[in-house]
Design an enzyme around this catalytic site. Structure first.
Site, PDB file in Angstrom:
ATOM      1  N   SER A  65       0.826  -1.208   0.000  1.00 37.08           N
ATOM      2  CA  SER A  65       0.000   0.000   0.000  1.00 37.08           C
ATOM      3  C   SER A  65       0.858   1.255   0.000  1.00 37.08           C
ATOM      4  O   SER A  65       0.367   2.352  -0.297  1.00 37.08           O
ATOM      5  CB  SER A  65      -0.931   0.010   1.214  1.00 37.08           C
ATOM      6  N   GLU A 205      -9.883  -9.383   3.341  1.00 30.57           N
ATOM      7  CA  GLU A 205     -10.181  -7.994   2.997  1.00 30.57           C
ATOM      8  C   GLU A 205     -11.506  -7.893   2.247  1.00 30.57           C
ATOM      9  O   GLU A 205     -11.718  -8.553   1.234  1.00 30.57           O
ATOM     10  CB  GLU A 205      -9.055  -7.397   2.144  1.00 30.57           C
TER      11      GLU A 205
END
Length: 289
Positions: A65, A205
């Site tokens: 990320s 997720e």
């Protein structure tokens, strides 16, 4: 309670006893078995890693990320292995300087484990030598044998199912996964195969809360870490910048701004740890996909 001085101030470790024990795979499994929530945040540099550790965060993820929050990319696909090595080393150095106890996980970036099991091993070695205690890879199916190959060679692996950002284009965008009966069955099958292959942790997720809770109960020795997957998982993870209220794009609806009333970054992290531990975060109603 001891404190640690840094050029950016004094870090005061949380007083929670269990948060200050050095993390290990047996300890993580014990927490999963006993129902004690596991806390995880991303970090990409030495100082934020030391602050997170002092705040009692048990697992620190050097996530790819960083491509979006640090490099300004629109997805994680452009992140390279060398970039991940650099940031993993920075975080590991920060934990060493602050005598940190957190469990450190490094993301294997897109393209670093897709060619062959041998390529995956070479990439994992790079991150482990940079200081990671565990590597993370995304997806099920073909990754099961990659996980088995790495685990057999002594490399702890965290798997990742549901929304897998490295394949976001193939998934049609940032959408909830496992909503249909067929998709949920496939996700369950992948999760159990990954556990059987030796995965020691599983990130879920953006999957339905009920599905995430069911998997957490049925995976006997593989703690689940949720992000947008309800509060029935073994623990939670958030992107550091998101939980501090900083985002270059649209803030995911499952994120809470812990900085809002905290007064400091370490205070925000401590509030996050407490909220996960006592079940106040996340709000399951937000995740009734």
């Amino acid at each position: 309670m001891t404190t640690t001085s840094t050029p950016y101030g004094t870090l005061s470790p949380t007083s929670t006893p269990s948060a200050r024990k050095p993390l290990s795979l047996p300890r993580l499994r014990e927490m999963h078995a006993q129902g004690e929530k596991i806390t995880m945040l991303t970090a990409y540099d030495a100082t934020f890693a030391a602050v997170a550790d002092a705040a009692g965060v048990e697992c620190i993820l050097v996530g790819d990320s960083l491509g979006m929050v640090c490099q300004g990319l629109t997805s994680t696909v452009g992140v390279t292995l060398e970039t991940m090595r650099h940031h993993t080393e920075c975080v590991a150095n920060g934990l060493r300087r602050s005598q940190g106890v957190a469990w450190l996980i490094g993301d294997l970036p897109f393209g670093s484990y897709h060619e062959s099991k041998e390529q995956a091993l070479r990439s994992a070695v790079v991150l482990m030598q940079a200081g990671a205690h565990m590597v993370k890879l995304e997806g099920g199916g073909w990754t099961v044998e990659v996980v088995r190959f790495l685990v057999e060679r002594g490399i702890p692996v965290c798997a990742h199912l549901g929304l897998t950002p490295q394949t976001v284009h193939a998934l049609g965008g940032y959408r909830v996964q496992g909503k249909t009966g067929e998709a949920a069955a496939a996700l369950k099958q992948d999760a159990h195969k990954l556990q059987d292959a030796g995965a020691a942790m599983l990130v879920l997720e953006m999957v339905p809360a009920m599905l995430a809770a069911e998997l957490t109960q049925t995976l006997t020795h593989c703690p689940t870490i949720g992000i947008g997957a309800g509060h029935g998982t073994s623990g939670q993870v958030l992107v550091l910048h998101d939980m501090l209220g900083m985002n270059l794009g649209k803030m995911p609806k499952f994120v809470r701004n812990f900085m809002q009333d905290a007064g400091s970054i370490q205070g925000a992290m401590q509030t996050y740890v407490q909220a996960v531990k006592n079940g106040n975060f996340p709000d399951n109603a937000v995740h009734a996909w």
